[in-house]
Write an enzyme that holds these catalytic residues in place. Structure first.
Site, PDB file in Angstrom:
ATOM      1  N   LEU A  68      -0.838  -6.364  -4.262  1.00  0.00           N
ATOM      2  CA  LEU A  68       0.489  -5.759  -4.188  1.00  0.00           C
ATOM      3  C   LEU A  68       0.316  -4.361  -3.594  1.00  0.00           C
ATOM      4  CD1 LEU A  68       2.196  -6.519  -7.658  1.00  0.00           C
ATOM      5  CD2 LEU A  68       2.635  -7.645  -5.463  1.00  0.00           C
ATOM      6  N   ASP A  69       1.316  -3.897  -2.874  1.00  0.00           N
ATOM      7  CA  ASP A  69       1.270  -2.547  -2.325  1.00  0.00           C
ATOM      8  C   ASP A  69       1.127  -1.523  -3.443  1.00  0.00           C
ATOM      9  OD1 ASP A  69       1.696  -3.728   0.129  1.00  0.00           O
ATOM     10  OD2 ASP A  69       3.833  -3.233   0.210  1.00  0.00           O
ATOM     11  N   ARG A  70       0.463  -0.435  -3.149  1.00  0.00           N
ATOM     12  CA  ARG A  70       0.173   0.579  -4.165  1.00  0.00           C
ATOM     13  C   ARG A  70       1.423   1.093  -4.901  1.00  0.00           C
ATOM     14  NH1 ARG A  70      -4.484   5.226  -3.923  1.00  0.00           N
ATOM     15  NH2 ARG A  70      -4.327   5.759  -6.128  1.00  0.00           N
TER      16      ARG A  70
END
Length: 232
Positions: A68-70
């Site tokens: 998942l994106d940060r």
């Protein structure tokens, strides 16, 4: 990065765990795997948790299945065994894992529900994707389905199901229809969230367990935030 409470082995939000897999609720700011920042990744935090919980000496095996994106939150699946990892990877490749996301947007989409189809091209220099209506060189087809599930005072809550898994797909596609995600400065929202998160949450996953063949339906609690609280 202000006000972030990053994951550690002592505060890790484990949503599901058995002998073969572990599913955690990622906090905004956690990186799933190590990158050039040198910050401790969530994968290492999970290893620390397993080592302490089961008193395992030496290296702990852990397979990263997806990311998942940060700045996003929500469910991340890891494999605890070498037997489960290729089977989980196969489920993702064959699209036999159903992933549902929730996103908060300020602008109302023109349609209550729709399927968005774009061609996304990633620019590695600024780590950003651009959506095109037709195929262009080095682009990949991206498909998602969304529907409005709640109207808040100042935002709309969208439920999103991905058909493909592209770089920044949800962020890029929603921005392309004039609905950037709350807090997502990179894709056109006008201000950041206080904790530097974006209001995109991997809410639910459904899949058949790669070893036991049990049908799993796992939901992640929402981040502790007044606006997310209003979504329930």
């Amino acid at each position: 990065m202000a006000n972030k409470i990053l994951s550690s082995k002592d505060n890790l939000q484990v949503i599901y765990e058995d002998n073969h897999i572990i599913v955690v609720n990622k906090r905004a700011g956690d990186i799933v795997q190590g990158d050039k920042t040198g910050d401790k990744p969530l994968s290492d935090v999970v290893k620390d948790y397993i080592a302490e919980k089961y008193n395992k000496p030496g290296n702990v095996y852990l397979g990263t299945v997806h990311r998942l994106d940060r700045p996003t939150t929500g469910l991340v699946i890891f494999s605890k065994t070498s037997k489960a990892l290729p089977r989980l990877n196969k489920l993702f490749v064959s699209k036999d894992i159903s992933k549902t996301y929730w996103a908060l947007v300020k602008n109302k989409p023109k349609k209550e529900a729709d399927t968005l189809i774009h061609w996304l091209k990633k620019n590695p220099k600024n780590n950003k994707s651009t959506a095109y209506p037709k195929e262009v060189a080095e682009s990949k087809k991206a498909i998602l389905h969304y529907k409005i599930i709640k109207k808040l005072d100042n935002y709309y809550l969208l439920e999103i199901n991905l058909e493909t898994g592209r770089h920044h797909q949800i962020r890029t596609q929603l921005a392309s229809i004039g609905c950037p995600i709350k807090g997502d400065l990179k894709y056109g929202f006008d201000r950041s969230n206080k904790d530097a998160s974006i209001s995109l949450h991997a809410r639910n996953i459904q899949f058949t367990h790669p070893v036991s063949k049990e049908d799993l339906n796992i939901t992640a609690p929402l981040p502790k935030d007044a606006i997310w609280d209003a979504c329930l």
